[in-house]
Scaffold this motif. Structure first.
Motif, short mmCIF file in Angstrom:
data_model
loop_
_atom_site.label_atom_id
_atom_site.label_comp_id
_atom_site.label_asym_id
_atom_site.label_seq_id
_atom_site.Cartn_x
_atom_site.Cartn_y
_atom_site.Cartn_z
N ALA A 67 -12.31 -20.91 54.39
CA ALA A 67 -13.30 -20.82 55.46
C ALA A 67 -13.65 -22.23 55.91
O ALA A 67 -14.30 -22.98 55.19
CB ALA A 67 -14.54 -20.08 54.96
N VAL A 68 -13.22 -22.60 57.12
CA VAL A 68 -13.28 -23.98 57.59
C VAL A 68 -14.41 -24.21 58.59
O VAL A 68 -15.04 -25.28 58.61
CB VAL A 68 -11.94 -24.39 58.23
CG1 VAL A 68 -11.94 -25.84 58.62
CG2 VAL A 68 -10.76 -24.07 57.29
N GLY A 69 -14.67 -23.25 59.45
CA GLY A 69 -15.46 -23.51 60.65
C GLY A 69 -16.96 -23.64 60.46
O GLY A 69 -17.63 -24.30 61.23
N ALA A 70 -17.54 -23.01 59.43
CA ALA A 70 -18.99 -23.07 59.23
C ALA A 70 -19.36 -24.43 58.67
O ALA A 70 -19.15 -24.70 57.48
CB ALA A 70 -19.45 -21.95 58.32
N ASP A 71 -19.91 -25.30 59.52
CA ASP A 71 -20.27 -26.65 59.09
C ASP A 71 -21.63 -27.07 59.65
O ASP A 71 -21.97 -28.25 59.67
CB ASP A 71 -19.20 -27.66 59.53
CG ASP A 71 -18.99 -27.68 61.04
OD1 ASP A 71 -19.69 -26.93 61.76
OD2 ASP A 71 -18.13 -28.44 61.50
N THR A 72 -22.41 -26.09 60.08
CA THR A 72 -23.72 -26.34 60.69
C THR A 72 -24.60 -25.12 60.42
O THR A 72 -24.10 -23.99 60.35
CB THR A 72 -23.58 -26.53 62.22
OG1 THR A 72 -22.66 -27.60 62.47
CG2 THR A 72 -24.91 -26.85 62.87
N GLN A 73 -25.88 -25.32 60.28
CA GLN A 73 -26.78 -24.19 60.10
C GLN A 73 -26.64 -23.23 61.28
O GLN A 73 -26.65 -23.62 62.43
CB GLN A 73 -28.21 -24.68 59.96
CG GLN A 73 -28.48 -25.40 58.66
CD GLN A 73 -29.91 -25.86 58.51
OE1 GLN A 73 -30.68 -25.84 59.47
NE2 GLN A 73 -30.29 -26.28 57.32
N GLY A 74 -26.49 -21.95 60.96
CA GLY A 74 -26.36 -20.92 61.98
C GLY A 74 -24.93 -20.53 62.28
O GLY A 74 -24.70 -19.51 62.93
N LYS A 75 -23.95 -21.31 61.81
CA LYS A 75 -22.56 -20.96 62.06
C LYS A 75 -22.02 -20.11 60.92
O LYS A 75 -22.39 -20.26 59.76
CB LYS A 75 -21.71 -22.23 62.22
CG LYS A 75 -22.02 -23.02 63.47
CD LYS A 75 -21.18 -24.28 63.57
CE LYS A 75 -19.71 -23.99 63.82
NZ LYS A 75 -18.94 -25.24 64.06
N ARG A 76 -21.11 -19.22 61.28
CA ARG A 76 -20.43 -18.41 60.27
C ARG A 76 -19.15 -17.85 60.86
O ARG A 76 -19.00 -17.71 62.08
CB ARG A 76 -21.33 -17.27 59.80
CG ARG A 76 -21.51 -16.11 60.78
CD ARG A 76 -22.45 -15.05 60.27
NE ARG A 76 -22.11 -14.59 58.93
CZ ARG A 76 -22.92 -13.82 58.19
NH1 ARG A 76 -24.10 -13.44 58.67
NH2 ARG A 76 -22.56 -13.42 57.00
N GLU A 77 -18.21 -17.52 59.99
CA GLU A 77 -16.96 -16.87 60.40
C GLU A 77 -16.70 -15.62 59.56
O GLU A 77 -15.95 -14.74 59.99
CB GLU A 77 -15.79 -17.84 60.24
CG GLU A 77 -15.86 -19.06 61.13
CD GLU A 77 -14.72 -20.03 60.87
OE1 GLU A 77 -13.97 -20.33 61.81
OE2 GLU A 77 -14.58 -20.47 59.70
N LEU A 78 -17.28 -15.53 58.38
CA LEU A 78 -17.01 -14.43 57.46
C LEU A 78 -18.06 -13.33 57.62
O LEU A 78 -19.22 -13.61 57.89
CB LEU A 78 -16.98 -14.94 56.02
CG LEU A 78 -16.03 -16.09 55.73
CD1 LEU A 78 -16.00 -16.39 54.23
CD2 LEU A 78 -14.62 -15.82 56.25
N PRO A 79 -17.66 -12.08 57.41
CA PRO A 79 -18.58 -10.96 57.58
C PRO A 79 -19.56 -10.83 56.42
O PRO A 79 -19.29 -11.24 55.29
CB PRO A 79 -17.64 -9.76 57.65
CG PRO A 79 -16.44 -10.17 56.85
CD PRO A 79 -16.28 -11.64 57.11
N SER A 80 -20.70 -10.22 56.70
CA SER A 80 -21.70 -9.95 55.67
C SER A 80 -21.10 -9.09 54.56
O SER A 80 -20.31 -8.18 54.82
CB SER A 80 -22.90 -9.22 56.28
OG SER A 80 -23.53 -10.03 57.26
N GLY A 81 -21.46 -9.42 53.34
CA GLY A 81 -21.00 -8.65 52.19
C GLY A 81 -19.72 -9.15 51.56
O GLY A 81 -19.42 -8.79 50.41
N LEU A 82 -18.96 -9.98 52.27
CA LEU A 82 -17.68 -10.42 51.72
C LEU A 82 -17.86 -11.44 50.59
O LEU A 82 -17.17 -11.38 49.57
CB LEU A 82 -16.81 -11.02 52.83
CG LEU A 82 -15.42 -11.51 52.39
CD1 LEU A 82 -14.62 -10.39 51.76
CD2 LEU A 82 -14.67 -12.11 53.57
N LEU A 83 -18.79 -12.37 50.76
CA LEU A 83 -19.00 -13.37 49.71
C LEU A 83 -19.34 -12.70 48.39
O LEU A 83 -18.90 -13.14 47.32
CB LEU A 83 -20.12 -14.33 50.12
CG LEU A 83 -19.83 -15.29 51.28
CD1 LEU A 83 -21.11 -15.98 51.71
CD2 LEU A 83 -18.78 -16.32 50.89
#
Length: 327
Positions: free
Chosen positions: A230-246
């Motif tokens: 997961a590369v793109g989330a690098d700032t508060q409020g950004k995400r690429e992965l769906p809820s529950g996956l982590l």
């Protein structure tokens, strides 16, 4: 060196391109992870701020006291650059003499950031992905996505197929051409679609390299045994992965405090996780059904070890502008 004899090496885009070799970058990034894991280096508090016009500005800094390595990267995202035909991501890296505070090298950081991030991603694949992985699904077709795909194909010779998800669901012939000689490459479709879910479900590895602020695919699409960079989330409020996956996965980060602040882990900050550098001496036992995630926010040490390598090579080969910088 006397104060009046001090010099500053300037490495512009072309100088960096002439010096930047993938094997050297991989070695520099590996050193950064090892230093971080040994607590022989420091990562200083991150600066990450929004600017007018939807731009984002940040500073990542750190040091390695025993190596007299000190510096920072000033970088961010200026989307309006695209209207002028320029790159939205911009970065400048500076090394300083820790004994005096004087700058010794300033380098264009755009290609450095792409290469060191892709090298870190490749290390994550080698440590966490199944070694028999054959298919990778890549979200994004920009500079970062291309860099990660190139380094992934080098790191895992078993990869045979690349399925990519473009921002508008259209083919990117240049992306396909870059990798066609190495493996089978085909468009999967656009994000947030059934086609994206199908590509994820068929993948052994998923790489997300977008500026997204919403999940790119469904959690149910991720099958057992998948690894995700997961590369793109690098700032508060950004995400690429769906809820529950982590919560379904085993999660590693390059730097845990930073990942919990600006990475995918910001959405599950209490979730147990570890740092990738801790695996260098003892890779984890991987059950066939494990879903693994490498939450990549990028740390200053990767920039500093890479630019130090460029600095030393530039001096040895008389590359760049070495100018007087007296004080």
């Amino acid at each position: 060196m006397r104060n009046n004899d001090a010099r500053l090496l300037m490495l512009d885009r072309d100088a960096v391109a002439a010096l930047l070799q993938p094997d050297d970058v991989r070695a520099a990034v590996l050193e950064a992870f090892a230093l971080h894991a040994a607590r022989a280096a420091r990562v200083f508090p991150l600066v990450r701020e929004e600017l007018p016009g939807s731009a984002i500005f940040g500073i990542k800094s750190g040091d390695v006291p025993a190596q007299e390595l000190l510096g920072f990267k000033a970088a961010g995202f200026w989307p309006a650059n695209r209207e002028a035909g320029g790159e939205a991501h911009q970065a400048t890296i500076m090394l300083l003499d820790p004994r005096t505070g004087r700058p010794i090298c300033i380098a264009d950081g755009n290609a450095v950031t792409t290469a060191r991030t892709a090298a870190a991603g490749a290390l994550g694949l080698q440590l966490l992905a199944r070694p028999d992985s054959e298919q990778v699904c890549v979200f994004g077709t920009g500079v970062q996505a291309r860099g990660h795909t190139a380094y992934a194909l080098h790191a895992l010779p078993s990869l045979k197929r690349v399925r990519y998800v473009s921002s508008d669901g259209r083919r990117e012939p240049a992306f396909e051409a870059q990798f066609a000689a190495r493996c089978e490459v085909a468009l999967a479709g656009g994000p947030h679609t059934a086609a994206a879910d199908t590509a994820v479900a068929a993948a052994d590895i998923v790489i997300t390299a977008t500026p997204g602020r919403a999940a790119l695919f469904s959690a149910d699409a991720v099958r057992a045994g998948t690894h995700i960079n997961a590369v793109g989330a690098d700032t508060q409020g950004k995400r690429e992965l769906p809820s529950g996956l982590l919560e379904r996965a085993r999660v590693w980060a390059d730097d845990l405090p930073q990942a919990r602040r600006i990475g995918e882990l910001q959405w599950a900050p209490a979730l147990p996780a570890a740092e990738l550098g801790d695996l260098l001496d003892a890779p984890p036992a991987r059950a066939p059904g494990d879903i693994t995630i490498f939450d990549m926010t990028g740390i200053a040490l990767q920039d500093l070890t890479t630019v130090r390598m460029l600095y030393e090579r530039a001096l040895a080969h008389n590359i760049g502008r070495n100018i007087p910088w007296p004080w």
